[in-house]
Scaffold this active site. Structure first.
Site, short mmCIF file in Angstrom:
data_model
loop_
_atom_site.label_atom_id
_atom_site.label_comp_id
_atom_site.label_asym_id
_atom_site.label_seq_id
_atom_site.Cartn_x
_atom_site.Cartn_y
_atom_site.Cartn_z
CG ASP A 101 -0.30 -0.20 2.70
OD1 ASP A 101 0.77 -0.94 2.50
OD2 ASP A 101 -0.71 0.22 3.80
CD GLU A 167 3.23 -1.26 7.51
OE1 GLU A 167 3.45 -1.16 8.60
OE2 GLU A 167 3.42 -0.09 7.02
CD GLU A 168 2.46 3.22 5.42
OE1 GLU A 168 2.39 3.77 6.56
OE2 GLU A 168 3.49 3.22 4.91
NE ARG A 208 18.68 -3.14 19.25
CZ ARG A 208 19.46 -2.68 20.15
NH1 ARG A 208 20.72 -2.03 19.60
NH2 ARG A 208 19.23 -2.87 21.30
CG HIS A 400 5.09 7.97 6.42
ND1 HIS A 400 4.14 7.69 7.22
CD2 HIS A 400 5.69 6.92 5.74
CE1 HIS A 400 4.11 6.51 7.29
NE2 HIS A 400 4.94 5.99 6.36
ZN ZN Z 1 4.96 3.83 6.41
ZN ZN Z 2 6.42 1.16 5.42
#
Ligand code: ZN
Ligand code: ZN
Length: 430
Positions: A101, A167-168, A208, A400
């Protein structure tokens, strides 16, 4: 004569070796020689972004590309989710995930293939842009699928290629799992994913072990009062003042309630209440994001938010507020054993200097949901910056933003190499 003989001998040797040479293409070599064939796919995805839960064309394209690589595909898993299954003999089951997305952002990169798409989202009609690099993830995913499908002699087992929607909004992974992803396609022994890392140089990966991204939950709080004239506050129960006190009280949860060695964030990101300066409204609405790592802290934060909201209302003599707390996504926990297994493959294929450990973040990614049922997961991050753009500090190295601009070619070569090398390691024949 001797040299001619040697030449003939060398030719025969070469001919004998060719089948072995072609069946032993290293991921790095393959990525370098096939990346140009993937760039048009990247540009197409970038130019044609779709919002979360609207990934109609994107999911069709992912299905088509996986099928073209010879992979069996099932569509509409948990909404627009796509699952490709590549079976290649006995062995372990590996899940490789991409998201699909894009975001409600008007692109301002000025690139010839910039998006001009507009779509109707929950916020109304908005510009749409791949400003979180999910177009890089998808192109990388298809590159990895092509490599692993073409080089089946180098591994054994089964690979689940999972393209998830939404996902967002941290909804897509859960939707696919709730639609029986593991029951229908088999629970994986490991799950891998990558995400672009905008401030790390293209050509590098960073990682990580342990907690790497936070659980993301939320609270919707409707503070209730009794409205009236702005000049006669004594006849009202002012929900604006109550909300103001609550916002400050919420800030003391992390600073005063939690063990200082634990990590958490509470942010009130939106507040709305009232219409005019001289009218005290009936209600005021707060939207809160809650981030944490451990389940105990998570529960503690949820309880404390509710307690503060009810406590402040009671202290002001106001009606009880409506508090809705929802669980968004689990933290990304990079299984230390899995990370240690994959790292040597990264270092071998990318060079020691291009693989670096970084601190965890409190941002979130719903890839953590794939750990359901105890599946070890590992999400590493793929650098997409250049030195010049980092110096320019023009938004092109931040996610973003309307200016986000990944350095696509080297990032893809690195991402395909890293993910394919990890897959070869985990599905090794020995
Ligand atoms: Zn994002
Ligand atoms: Zn992302």
């Amino acid at each position: 004569m001797t040299s001619r003989l040697l030449c003939g001998f060398q030719t025969i040797l070469l001919l004998l070796l060719i089948p072995f040479a072609s069946s032993a293409v290293e991921p790095a070599q393959w990525a370098e020689s096939h990346v140009d064939g993937l760039i048009p796919l990247y540009k197409h995805l970038h130019t044609n972004p779709e919002l979360s839960l609207q990934e109609v064309e994107t999911s069709k394209l992912m299905a088509k590309e996986l099928e073209a690589a010879g992979i069996r595909v099932t569509t509409n898993v948990g909404g627009y989710g796509v699952v490709g299954v590549l079976e290649n003999g006995p062995g372990k089951r590996l899940l490789i995930r991409t998201d699909m997305d894009a975001l409600p952002i008007v692109e301002e990169t000025g690139l010839p293939y910039a998006s001009t798409v507009q779509a109707k989202g929950p916020e109304g009609v908005v510009g749409v842009m791949h400003a979180c690099g999910h177009d890089v993830h998808m192109t990388n995913f298809i590159g990895v699928a092509r490599y692993l499908a073409e080089n089946r002699d180098r591994w054994t087992g089964t690979i689940l290629f999972v393209a998830q929607p939404a996902e967002e909004g941290v909804k897509g992974a859960k939707a696919m799992l709730d639609d029986g992803l593991y029951e229908r396609f088999g629970k994986p022994d490991f799950a891998l994913a990558l995400h672009v890392s905008p401030k790390d140089l293209a050509g590098t990966v960073v990682y990580r072990p342990g907690f790497s991204a936070a659980a993301s939950d939320g609270a919707d709080i409707v503070v209730r009062g009794a409205g009236g004239h702005g000049a006669r506050p004594h006849e009202t129960k002012d929900p604006i003042v109550q909300a103001a006190q609550l916002i400050l009280a919420l800030q003391t949860i992390v600073s005063r309630d939690l063990d200082p060695l634990e990590s958490a964030v509470i942010t009130v990101g939106a507040i709305s209440g009232g219409t005019r300066a001289n009218v005290i409204p009936e209600t005021c609405h707060l939207k809160v994001t809650i981030r944490s790592y451990s389940e105990d802290v998570r529960k503690q934060l949820h309880a404390a938010v509710e307690q503060r909201a009810r406590g402040i209302a009671a202290a002001m003599g106001a009606p009880a507020p409506e508090v809705t707390i929802w669980r968004g996504c689990d933290p990304v926990y990079n299984d230390p054993e899995l990370v240690q297994r994959v790292l040597p493959a990264f270092r071998r294929s990318l060079g020691e200097e291009n693989v670096r450990e970084v601190p965890p973040t409190m941002t979130s990614e719903d890839f953590g949901m794939f750990a359901r049922g105890g599946v070890p997961t590992f999400m590493f991050r793929l650098g997409t910056a250049t030195e010049e753009r980092l110096k320019a500090d023009d938004g092109s190295c931040s996610l973003h933003t309307p200016q986000y601009r990944p350095e696509v070619r080297p990032a893809l070569v690195t991402g395909i190499t890293a993910m394919s090398s990890a897959a070869l390691e985990l599905l090794s024949k020995d």
